[in-house]
Design a protein around this motif. Structure first.
Motif, PDB file in Angstrom:
ATOM      1  N   GLU A  58       0.838  -1.206   0.000  1.00  0.00           N
ATOM      2  CA  GLU A  58       0.000   0.000   0.000  1.00  0.00           C
ATOM      3  C   GLU A  58       0.872   1.254   0.000  1.00  0.00           C
ATOM      4  OE1 GLU A  58      -2.986   0.370   2.970  1.00  0.00           O
ATOM      5  OE2 GLU A  58      -3.765  -1.659   2.674  1.00  0.00           O
ATOM      6  N   SER A  59       1.901   1.221   0.837  1.00  0.00           N
ATOM      7  CA  SER A  59       2.802   2.370   0.936  1.00  0.00           C
ATOM      8  C   SER A  59       3.481   2.648  -0.404  1.00  0.00           C
ATOM      9  CB  SER A  59       3.857   2.114   2.015  1.00  0.00           C
ATOM     10  OG  SER A  59       4.777   3.174   2.089  1.00  0.00           O
ATOM     11  N   GLU A  60       3.929   1.598  -1.079  1.00  0.00           N
ATOM     12  CA  GLU A  60       4.574   1.775  -2.385  1.00  0.00           C
ATOM     13  C   GLU A  60       3.606   2.327  -3.423  1.00  0.00           C
ATOM     14  OE1 GLU A  60       6.585  -1.912  -3.486  1.00  0.00           O
ATOM     15  OE2 GLU A  60       8.453  -0.897  -2.923  1.00  0.00           O
ATOM     16  N   LEU A  61       2.343   1.899  -3.343  1.00  0.00           N
ATOM     17  CA  LEU A  61       1.334   2.436  -4.256  1.00  0.00           C
ATOM     18  C   LEU A  61       1.084   3.918  -3.980  1.00  0.00           C
ATOM     19  CD1 LEU A  61      -1.149  -0.568  -4.272  1.00  0.00           C
ATOM     20  CD2 LEU A  61      -0.229   0.510  -6.341  1.00  0.00           C
ATOM     21  N   GLU A  62       0.923   4.257  -2.727  1.00  0.00           N
ATOM     22  CA  GLU A  62       0.622   5.642  -2.361  1.00  0.00           C
ATOM     23  C   GLU A  62       1.798   6.576  -2.637  1.00  0.00           C
ATOM     24  OE1 GLU A  62      -0.391   4.975   1.674  1.00  0.00           O
ATOM     25  OE2 GLU A  62      -2.544   4.617   1.269  1.00  0.00           O
ATOM     26  N   GLN A  63       3.019   6.069  -2.504  1.00  0.00           N
ATOM     27  CA  GLN A  63       4.204   6.889  -2.740  1.00  0.00           C
ATOM     28  C   GLN A  63       4.537   7.023  -4.227  1.00  0.00           C
ATOM     29  OE1 GLN A  63       7.111   4.801  -0.424  1.00  0.00           O
ATOM     30  NE2 GLN A  63       6.494   5.760   1.503  1.00  0.00           N
ATOM     31  N   GLY A  64       3.909   6.209  -5.059  1.00  0.00           N
ATOM     32  CA  GLY A  64       4.166   6.281  -6.485  1.00  0.00           C
ATOM     33  C   GLY A  64       5.275   5.387  -6.989  1.00  0.00           C
TER      34      GLY A  64
END
Length: 217
Positions: A58-64
């Motif tokens: 999720e973090s990688e998705l939100e950070q781009g």
């Protein structure tokens, strides 16, 4: 009144790039949120390892980080379009003035060669006074890092590492997330519009100054 259609494909290519960014701006957030929802639905709430993995993804998705190839692509395409357009216009002016020395005969980075060739050989401004050359250099550097190091910071060579760090400090539209350069859509849009404006001005000035210049291949 006759419409001058010479070099019209240059503007069209950047029109397409702007449209591609518009589509990403409209739909990429939904793609990311849909994927996050899917991850959350699939996870076992009693499995700590799975919860930790989902949180990381999720973090990688939100950070781009996951979508960085998509958001960085317009910058790579914009610089490719810039080099192609400047080369085309240089060749056209070269033929008009019967100059033997070509842009490709010079050495250095593309921007260094182009500036020198237009000023010293063609005696024609590449871009007008007041142009933000630092901004153009930034786009060129980011594009180089994306294209040749896949945006992975440890793989960036030479002074480009420090340049990327400096760029990331002065704009929130370019970030370092872990080991990767993340180009945001605002950065991509700004880069495309900036380059498009420079080329539009150069095309119009070339048309006006060289009415017999041909749209060379």
């Amino acid at each position: 009144m006759t419409i001058d259609l010479r070099f019209i494909e240059i503007g069209y290519e950047f029109h397409v790039l702007r449209e591609s960014i518009r589509l990403l701006e409209e739909h990429l957030p939904m793609v990311v949120s849909t994927e996050i929802a899917r991850l959350r639905e699939a996870v076992d709430p009693d499995d700590e390892a799975s919860l930790s993995e989902v949180s990381f993804r999720e973090s990688e998705l939100e950070q781009g980080v996951v979508t960085r190839a998509v958001t960085g692509a317009p910058v790579i395409a914009a610089w490719a379009g810039y080099e192609a357009a400047v080369t085309k216009l240089a060749r056209s002016i070269q033929k008009c003035r019967s100059i033997r020395l070509g842009l490709s005969d010079l050495r250095g980075s593309f921007l260094d060669r182009a500036r020198k060739y237009f000023a010293d050989v063609l005696a024609f401004e590449l871009h007008p006074q007041g142009t933000d050359w630092g901004r153009l250099e930034m786009i060129a550097t980011v594009r180089h890092c994306l294209a040749h190091a896949n945006g992975r910071f440890p793989d960036i060579k030479g002074k480009d590492q420090q340049r990327v760090l400096d760029f990331a400090r002065i704009t929130s539209e370019l970030r370092l997330e872990g080991e990767y350069i993340v180009v945001t859509l605002p950065f991509a849009r700004s880069a495309v519009e900036f380059i498009d404006s420079l080329l539009s001005e150069l095309v119009e000035r070339t048309r006006a100054t060289f009415p017999h210049a041909k749209d060379v291949d």
